[in-house]
Design a protein around this motif. Structure first.
Motif, PDB file in Angstrom:
ATOM      1  N   ARG A   1      -5.216  10.229   3.805  1.00 55.85           N
ATOM      2  CA  ARG A   1      -6.661  10.021   3.644  1.00 55.85           C
ATOM      3  C   ARG A   1      -7.390  10.092   4.984  1.00 55.85           C
ATOM      4  O   ARG A   1      -8.476  10.658   5.089  1.00 55.85           O
TER       5      ARG A   1
ATOM      6  N   GLU B   1      -2.244   6.605   2.930  1.00 55.02           N
ATOM      7  CA  GLU B   1      -3.178   6.140   3.956  1.00 55.02           C
ATOM      8  C   GLU B   1      -3.317   7.176   5.070  1.00 55.02           C
ATOM      9  O   GLU B   1      -4.424   7.517   5.503  1.00 55.02           O
TER      10      GLU B   1
ATOM     11  N   SER C   1       0.826  -1.199   0.000  1.00 54.36           N
ATOM     12  CA  SER C   1       0.000   0.000   0.000  1.00 54.36           C
ATOM     13  C   SER C   1       0.863   1.254   0.000  1.00 54.36           C
ATOM     14  O   SER C   1       2.056   1.209   0.325  1.00 54.36           O
TER      15      SER C   1
ATOM     16  N   PHE D   1     -11.902   2.685   1.722  1.00 51.30           N
ATOM     17  CA  PHE D   1     -12.013   3.572   2.884  1.00 51.30           C
ATOM     18  C   PHE D   1     -13.363   3.321   3.543  1.00 51.30           C
ATOM     19  O   PHE D   1     -14.396   3.295   2.878  1.00 51.30           O
TER      20      PHE D   1
ATOM     21  N   CYS E   1      -8.887   3.701   6.968  1.00 55.60           N
ATOM     22  CA  CYS E   1      -8.377   3.498   5.610  1.00 55.60           C
ATOM     23  C   CYS E   1      -7.873   2.059   5.530  1.00 55.60           C
ATOM     24  O   CYS E   1      -7.073   1.622   6.358  1.00 55.60           O
ATOM     25  N   GLU E   2      -8.356   1.327   4.561  1.00 56.75           N
ATOM     26  CA  GLU E   2      -7.968  -0.073   4.408  1.00 56.75           C
ATOM     27  C   GLU E   2      -6.504  -0.222   4.031  1.00 56.75           C
ATOM     28  O   GLU E   2      -5.925   0.639   3.350  1.00 56.75           O
ATOM     29  N   CYS E   3      -5.901  -1.318   4.482  1.00 59.33           N
ATOM     30  CA  CYS E   3      -4.588  -1.768   4.023  1.00 59.33           C
ATOM     31  C   CYS E   3      -4.719  -3.274   3.851  1.00 59.33           C
ATOM     32  O   CYS E   3      -4.613  -4.032   4.811  1.00 59.33           O
TER      33      CYS E   3
ATOM     34  N   ILE F   1      -6.150   2.735  10.557  1.00 57.45           N
ATOM     35  CA  ILE F   1      -5.763   2.169   9.260  1.00 57.45           C
ATOM     36  C   ILE F   1      -5.705   0.651   9.381  1.00 57.45           C
ATOM     37  O   ILE F   1      -5.228   0.132  10.387  1.00 57.45           O
TER      38      ILE F   1
ATOM     39  N   ARG G   1       2.948   6.390   7.632  1.00 61.95           N
ATOM     40  CA  ARG G   1       1.615   6.763   8.104  1.00 61.95           C
ATOM     41  C   ARG G   1       1.689   7.997   8.999  1.00 61.95           C
ATOM     42  O   ARG G   1       0.766   8.812   9.018  1.00 61.95           O
TER      43      ARG G   1
ATOM     44  N   ASP H   1      -6.632   0.498  -2.039  1.00 56.60           N
ATOM     45  CA  ASP H   1      -7.227   0.331  -0.716  1.00 56.60           C
ATOM     46  C   ASP H   1      -8.547   1.079  -0.615  1.00 56.60           C
ATOM     47  O   ASP H   1      -8.678   2.201  -1.119  1.00 56.60           O
TER      48      ASP H   1
END
Length: 326
Positions: free
Chosen positions: A152, A149, A144, A312, A279-281, A260, A182, A310
Protein backbone atom coordinates in the motif's frame (compact mmCIF):
# COMPACT_ATOMS: atom_id res chain seq x y z
CA UNK A 1 22.29 -27.14 5.82
CA UNK A 2 18.53 -27.28 5.57
CA UNK A 3 16.89 -26.00 8.76
CA UNK A 4 13.79 -27.94 9.74
CA UNK A 5 11.89 -28.00 13.02
CA UNK A 6 14.01 -30.75 14.58
CA UNK A 7 17.32 -29.19 13.47
CA UNK A 8 16.36 -25.83 14.94
CA UNK A 9 15.34 -27.29 18.28
CA UNK A 10 18.44 -29.42 18.58
CA UNK A 11 20.67 -26.51 17.61
CA UNK A 12 18.93 -24.19 20.03
CA UNK A 13 18.67 -26.23 23.19
CA UNK A 14 20.69 -29.43 22.70
CA UNK A 15 19.64 -32.95 21.71
CA UNK A 16 18.21 -34.16 25.01
CA UNK A 17 16.39 -30.94 25.72
CA UNK A 18 15.04 -30.86 22.19
CA UNK A 19 13.47 -34.28 22.61
CA UNK A 20 12.03 -33.13 25.93
CA UNK A 21 10.08 -30.30 24.35
CA UNK A 22 8.49 -32.25 21.54
CA UNK A 23 4.77 -31.60 22.02
CA UNK A 24 2.67 -34.16 23.83
CA UNK A 25 -0.42 -32.85 22.01
CA UNK A 26 -1.19 -33.71 18.40
CA UNK A 27 -3.00 -30.41 18.04
CA UNK A 28 -3.39 -27.18 19.98
CA UNK A 29 -4.05 -27.96 23.67
CA UNK A 30 -7.65 -27.37 24.79
CA UNK A 31 -8.67 -24.51 27.09
CA UNK A 32 -11.19 -25.27 29.80
CA UNK A 33 -14.17 -22.92 29.81
CA UNK A 34 -14.01 -20.62 32.84
CA UNK A 35 -15.18 -17.15 33.77
CA UNK A 36 -11.68 -15.87 34.30
CA UNK A 37 -8.13 -16.99 33.53
CA UNK A 38 -4.51 -16.56 34.53
CA UNK A 39 -2.87 -15.50 31.29
CA UNK A 40 0.63 -14.58 30.19
CA UNK A 41 1.56 -11.74 27.86
CA UNK A 42 5.16 -11.96 26.61
CA UNK A 43 5.95 -8.54 25.18
CA UNK A 44 9.03 -8.09 23.00
CA UNK A 45 10.09 -4.61 24.18
CA UNK A 46 8.75 -1.33 25.53
CA UNK A 47 10.95 1.25 23.84
CA UNK A 48 8.42 2.92 21.54
CA UNK A 49 4.84 4.26 21.52
CA UNK A 50 3.49 1.32 19.48
CA UNK A 51 4.60 -1.26 22.07
CA UNK A 52 3.41 0.87 24.97
CA UNK A 53 -0.02 1.24 23.35
CA UNK A 54 -0.21 -2.51 22.74
CA UNK A 55 0.72 -3.34 26.34
CA UNK A 56 -1.84 -0.86 27.68
CA UNK A 57 -4.52 -2.43 25.47
CA UNK A 58 -3.73 -5.93 26.76
CA UNK A 59 -3.60 -4.79 30.39
CA UNK A 60 -6.86 -2.85 30.11
CA UNK A 61 -8.71 -5.80 28.58
CA UNK A 62 -7.36 -8.24 31.18
CA UNK A 63 -8.58 -5.95 33.93
CA UNK A 64 -11.94 -5.48 32.24
CA UNK A 65 -12.46 -9.25 32.06
CA UNK A 66 -11.14 -9.94 35.55
CA UNK A 67 -8.19 -11.99 34.32
CA UNK A 68 -4.86 -12.22 36.15
CA UNK A 69 -2.18 -11.03 33.71
CA UNK A 70 1.41 -12.23 34.00
CA UNK A 71 3.28 -9.59 32.01
CA UNK A 72 6.90 -9.75 30.86
CA UNK A 73 9.09 -7.45 28.78
CA UNK A 74 11.85 -9.14 26.78
CA UNK A 75 13.78 -5.84 26.41
CA UNK A 76 14.54 -6.56 22.74
CA UNK A 77 16.08 -9.97 23.49
CA UNK A 78 14.74 -13.13 21.85
CA UNK A 79 16.61 -15.25 24.42
CA UNK A 80 14.95 -13.40 27.30
CA UNK A 81 11.55 -13.77 25.66
CA UNK A 82 12.03 -17.55 25.49
CA UNK A 83 12.93 -17.49 29.20
CA UNK A 84 9.88 -15.31 29.89
CA UNK A 85 7.58 -17.87 28.27
CA UNK A 86 9.21 -20.70 30.21
CA UNK A 87 8.62 -18.71 33.42
CA UNK A 88 4.94 -18.34 32.53
CA UNK A 89 4.72 -22.09 31.97
CA UNK A 90 6.29 -22.66 35.40
CA UNK A 91 3.74 -20.27 36.94
CA UNK A 92 0.90 -22.35 35.54
CA UNK A 93 -0.82 -19.84 33.28
CA UNK A 94 -3.90 -21.03 31.37
CA UNK A 95 -3.09 -19.26 28.12
CA UNK A 96 -0.20 -17.29 26.59
CA UNK A 97 -0.32 -14.24 24.34
CA UNK A 98 3.05 -14.01 22.59
CA UNK A 99 4.41 -11.17 20.43
CA UNK A 100 7.49 -13.01 19.10
CA UNK A 101 10.50 -10.77 18.59
CA UNK A 102 11.93 -12.95 15.81
CA UNK A 103 10.53 -15.74 13.67
CA UNK A 104 12.94 -18.60 14.41
CA UNK A 105 14.33 -18.11 17.96
CA UNK A 106 10.83 -18.22 19.55
CA UNK A 107 9.98 -21.66 18.15
CA UNK A 108 11.26 -23.52 21.29
CA UNK A 109 9.04 -21.34 23.48
CA UNK A 110 5.97 -22.11 21.36
CA UNK A 111 6.75 -25.84 21.49
CA UNK A 112 7.41 -25.81 25.24
CA UNK A 113 4.02 -24.22 25.88
CA UNK A 114 2.34 -26.79 23.68
CA UNK A 115 4.02 -29.65 25.53
CA UNK A 116 2.86 -28.12 28.81
CA UNK A 117 -0.73 -28.08 27.53
CA UNK A 118 -0.97 -24.29 27.28
CA UNK A 119 -2.48 -22.75 24.11
CA UNK A 120 -0.53 -19.86 22.57
CA UNK A 121 -1.94 -17.00 20.50
CA UNK A 122 0.62 -15.08 18.47
CA UNK A 123 -0.17 -11.39 18.29
CA UNK A 124 1.26 -8.77 15.89
CA UNK A 125 4.21 -10.95 14.82
CA UNK A 126 4.37 -14.56 13.70
CA UNK A 127 6.95 -17.36 13.71
CA UNK A 128 8.49 -19.29 10.85
CA UNK A 129 5.60 -21.32 9.35
CA UNK A 130 7.97 -24.10 8.25
CA UNK A 131 8.88 -24.72 11.90
CA UNK A 132 5.58 -24.21 13.73
CA UNK A 133 2.08 -24.23 12.31
CA UNK A 134 -1.03 -22.29 13.27
CA UNK A 135 -3.85 -24.58 14.38
CA UNK A 136 -1.35 -27.30 15.25
CA UNK A 137 1.55 -25.94 17.29
CA UNK A 138 -0.14 -22.69 18.37
CA UNK A 139 -3.73 -21.53 18.17
CA UNK A 140 -3.53 -18.73 15.60
CA UNK A 141 -1.87 -15.51 14.51
CA UNK A 142 -3.76 -12.24 14.84
CA UNK A 143 -2.28 -9.10 13.36
CA UNK A 144 -1.88 -7.00 10.27
CA UNK A 145 -1.04 -8.10 6.75
CA UNK A 146 2.53 -6.83 6.72
CA UNK A 147 3.09 -7.60 3.04
CA UNK A 148 -0.01 -5.62 2.15
CA UNK A 149 1.19 -2.71 4.30
CA UNK A 150 4.38 -2.49 2.25
CA UNK A 151 2.40 -2.79 -0.97
CA UNK A 152 0.00 0.00 0.00
CA UNK A 153 2.87 2.38 0.79
CA UNK A 154 4.57 1.50 -2.51
CA UNK A 155 1.36 2.02 -4.49
CA UNK A 156 0.83 5.46 -2.92
CA UNK A 157 4.44 6.33 -3.67
CA UNK A 158 4.22 5.26 -7.32
CA UNK A 159 1.01 7.22 -7.82
CA UNK A 160 2.33 10.34 -6.05
CA UNK A 161 5.71 10.45 -7.81
CA UNK A 162 4.64 9.18 -11.20
CA UNK A 163 6.79 6.14 -10.63
CA UNK A 164 10.10 7.99 -10.40
CA UNK A 165 12.55 8.30 -7.53
CA UNK A 166 15.61 6.93 -5.74
CA UNK A 167 14.79 5.17 -2.49
CA UNK A 168 16.58 4.50 0.80
CA UNK A 169 14.90 1.77 2.86
CA UNK A 170 15.09 1.64 6.66
CA UNK A 171 14.31 -1.95 7.63
CA UNK A 172 12.94 -3.15 10.95
CA UNK A 173 14.49 -5.72 13.29
CA UNK A 174 16.43 -8.38 11.38
CA UNK A 175 14.52 -11.67 11.44
CA UNK A 176 11.21 -10.14 12.58
CA UNK A 177 8.14 -11.00 10.49
CA UNK A 178 6.99 -7.38 9.98
CA UNK A 179 10.44 -6.38 8.73
CA UNK A 180 10.64 -9.35 6.37
CA UNK A 181 7.12 -8.86 5.01
CA UNK A 182 7.09 -5.05 4.81
CA UNK A 183 10.28 -5.27 2.78
CA UNK A 184 8.91 -7.94 0.48
CA UNK A 185 5.59 -6.18 -0.07
CA UNK A 186 7.22 -2.84 -0.82
CA UNK A 187 10.18 -4.08 -2.88
CA UNK A 188 8.06 -6.38 -5.04
CA UNK A 189 5.46 -3.65 -5.68
CA UNK A 190 8.14 -1.13 -6.68
CA UNK A 191 9.83 -3.66 -8.97
CA UNK A 192 6.56 -4.62 -10.64
CA UNK A 193 4.93 -1.20 -10.84
CA UNK A 194 7.72 1.34 -11.25
CA UNK A 195 10.69 0.28 -13.40
CA UNK A 196 12.07 3.84 -13.18
CA UNK A 197 12.28 3.71 -9.37
CA UNK A 198 15.37 2.23 -7.75
CA UNK A 199 16.13 1.19 -4.16
CA UNK A 200 19.64 2.56 -3.65
CA UNK A 201 20.25 0.94 -0.27
CA UNK A 202 18.40 -0.98 2.43
CA UNK A 203 19.60 -1.33 6.04
CA UNK A 204 18.12 -2.22 9.43
CA UNK A 205 17.29 0.56 11.88
CA UNK A 206 15.85 -2.01 14.33
CA UNK A 207 12.45 -0.22 14.49
CA UNK A 208 14.09 2.40 16.76
CA UNK A 209 14.01 6.19 16.34
CA UNK A 210 17.65 6.96 17.14
CA UNK A 211 18.97 3.93 15.24
CA UNK A 212 16.80 4.98 12.31
CA UNK A 213 18.31 8.47 12.47
CA UNK A 214 21.85 7.11 12.53
CA UNK A 215 21.25 4.73 9.62
CA UNK A 216 19.47 7.43 7.60
CA UNK A 217 22.39 9.84 8.16
CA UNK A 218 24.87 7.24 6.93
CA UNK A 219 22.79 6.32 3.89
CA UNK A 220 22.14 9.96 2.96
CA UNK A 221 25.88 10.64 3.07
CA UNK A 222 26.55 7.66 0.81
CA UNK A 223 23.63 8.42 -1.55
CA UNK A 224 23.24 12.18 -1.91
CA UNK A 225 20.96 11.65 -4.92
CA UNK A 226 18.25 9.89 -2.84
CA UNK A 227 14.78 11.44 -3.11
CA UNK A 228 12.69 9.03 -1.00
CA UNK A 229 13.03 7.29 2.38
CA UNK A 230 10.79 4.31 3.12
CA UNK A 231 10.82 3.39 6.82
CA UNK A 232 9.33 0.14 8.13
CA UNK A 233 7.84 2.04 11.09
CA UNK A 234 7.11 5.58 12.27
CA UNK A 235 9.86 5.66 14.89
CA UNK A 236 12.51 5.22 12.20
CA UNK A 237 10.68 7.68 9.93
CA UNK A 238 10.80 10.29 12.69
CA UNK A 239 14.50 9.60 13.10
CA UNK A 240 14.89 9.99 9.35
CA UNK A 241 13.28 13.45 9.50
CA UNK A 242 16.05 14.54 11.88
CA UNK A 243 18.68 13.02 9.57
CA UNK A 244 17.28 14.80 6.51
CA UNK A 245 17.22 18.11 8.35
CA UNK A 246 20.78 17.56 9.62
CA UNK A 247 21.84 17.04 5.99
CA UNK A 248 20.50 20.50 5.17
CA UNK A 249 17.50 19.18 3.24
CA UNK A 250 13.78 19.65 3.71
CA UNK A 251 11.73 16.53 4.61
CA UNK A 252 8.61 16.34 2.47
CA UNK A 253 10.18 18.51 -0.22
CA UNK A 254 13.74 17.40 -0.98
CA UNK A 255 13.19 13.94 0.50
CA UNK A 256 9.76 12.30 0.50
CA UNK A 257 9.30 10.08 3.57
CA UNK A 258 6.76 7.23 3.86
CA UNK A 259 6.17 4.84 6.72
CA UNK A 260 4.02 2.27 8.53
CA UNK A 261 2.32 2.29 11.98
CA UNK A 262 0.19 5.40 12.49
CA UNK A 263 1.47 6.68 15.83
CA UNK A 264 0.34 10.19 16.76
CA UNK A 265 3.76 11.80 16.18
CA UNK A 266 3.90 10.22 12.73
CA UNK A 267 0.43 11.38 11.72
CA UNK A 268 1.28 14.85 13.05
CA UNK A 269 4.34 14.80 10.78
CA UNK A 270 1.99 14.29 7.81
CA UNK A 271 -0.04 17.31 8.95
CA UNK A 272 3.24 19.24 9.19
CA UNK A 273 4.24 18.17 5.67
CA UNK A 274 7.31 16.18 6.77
CA UNK A 275 5.94 12.67 6.06
CA UNK A 276 4.00 11.89 2.89
CA UNK A 277 1.94 8.87 3.91
CA UNK A 278 1.62 6.17 6.57
CA UNK A 279 -0.14 2.80 6.44
CA UNK A 280 -1.61 2.09 9.86
CA UNK A 281 -0.71 -0.98 11.91
CA UNK A 282 -3.02 -0.89 14.92
CA UNK A 283 -1.53 -1.80 18.34
CA UNK A 284 -4.92 -2.19 20.04
CA UNK A 285 -4.90 -5.98 20.38
CA UNK A 286 -6.52 -6.41 23.77
CA UNK A 287 -10.21 -6.75 22.85
CA UNK A 288 -9.59 -9.02 19.84
CA UNK A 289 -6.98 -11.21 21.59
CA UNK A 290 -9.15 -11.90 24.64
CA UNK A 291 -12.23 -12.42 22.46
CA UNK A 292 -10.34 -15.14 20.58
CA UNK A 293 -9.26 -16.82 23.83
CA UNK A 294 -12.79 -16.92 25.23
CA UNK A 295 -14.21 -18.10 21.90
CA UNK A 296 -11.68 -20.94 21.82
CA UNK A 297 -12.62 -21.98 25.34
CA UNK A 298 -16.27 -21.99 24.29
CA UNK A 299 -15.50 -24.51 21.56
CA UNK A 300 -15.55 -22.16 18.57
CA UNK A 301 -13.30 -22.94 15.60
CA UNK A 302 -10.56 -20.31 15.37
CA UNK A 303 -9.15 -19.42 11.93
CA UNK A 304 -5.36 -19.89 11.81
CA UNK A 305 -4.82 -16.32 10.59
CA UNK A 306 -6.92 -13.33 11.67
CA UNK A 307 -6.11 -10.04 9.94
CA UNK A 308 -6.75 -6.67 11.54
CA UNK A 309 -8.11 -3.90 9.29
CA UNK A 310 -5.70 -0.97 8.93
CA UNK A 311 -6.33 2.61 7.86
CA UNK A 312 -4.16 4.75 5.57
CA UNK A 313 -3.05 8.30 6.31
CA UNK A 314 -1.92 11.04 3.94
CA UNK A 315 -2.48 14.78 3.56
CA UNK A 316 -6.12 14.20 2.57
CA UNK A 317 -7.17 12.86 6.00
CA UNK A 318 -4.31 13.13 8.53
CA UNK A 319 -5.62 16.24 10.28
CA UNK A 320 -9.10 14.85 10.89
CA UNK A 321 -7.79 11.42 11.94
CA UNK A 322 -5.00 12.69 14.20
CA UNK A 323 -7.11 12.47 17.37
CA UNK A 324 -7.72 8.73 16.85
CA UNK A 325 -4.04 7.86 16.30
CA UNK A 326 -2.23 6.15 19.18
Amino acid sequence: MIIDRRTLLVGTVGSAAALAIWPAFAAVPPLKKKDTYKVGFAQTESNNPWRLAQTASMQDEAKKRGCQLVYTDAASSAAKQVADVNSMIAQGVDFIFLAPREEKPLIPAVMAAKKAGIPVLLIDRSVDPSLAKAGEDYLAFVGSNFIQEGQRVAEWLIKTTGGKGKILELEGTIGASPANDRKKGFDDAIKAGAPDMVILASQSGDFARDKGRQVAETLLQAHSDATIIYAHNDEMALGAIAAVEAAGKVPGKDILIVSIDGEKDGVQAIVDGKIGAICECSPHFGPKAFEIMYSYAAGDKIPPVIINPDRFYDASNAKEMLASAF
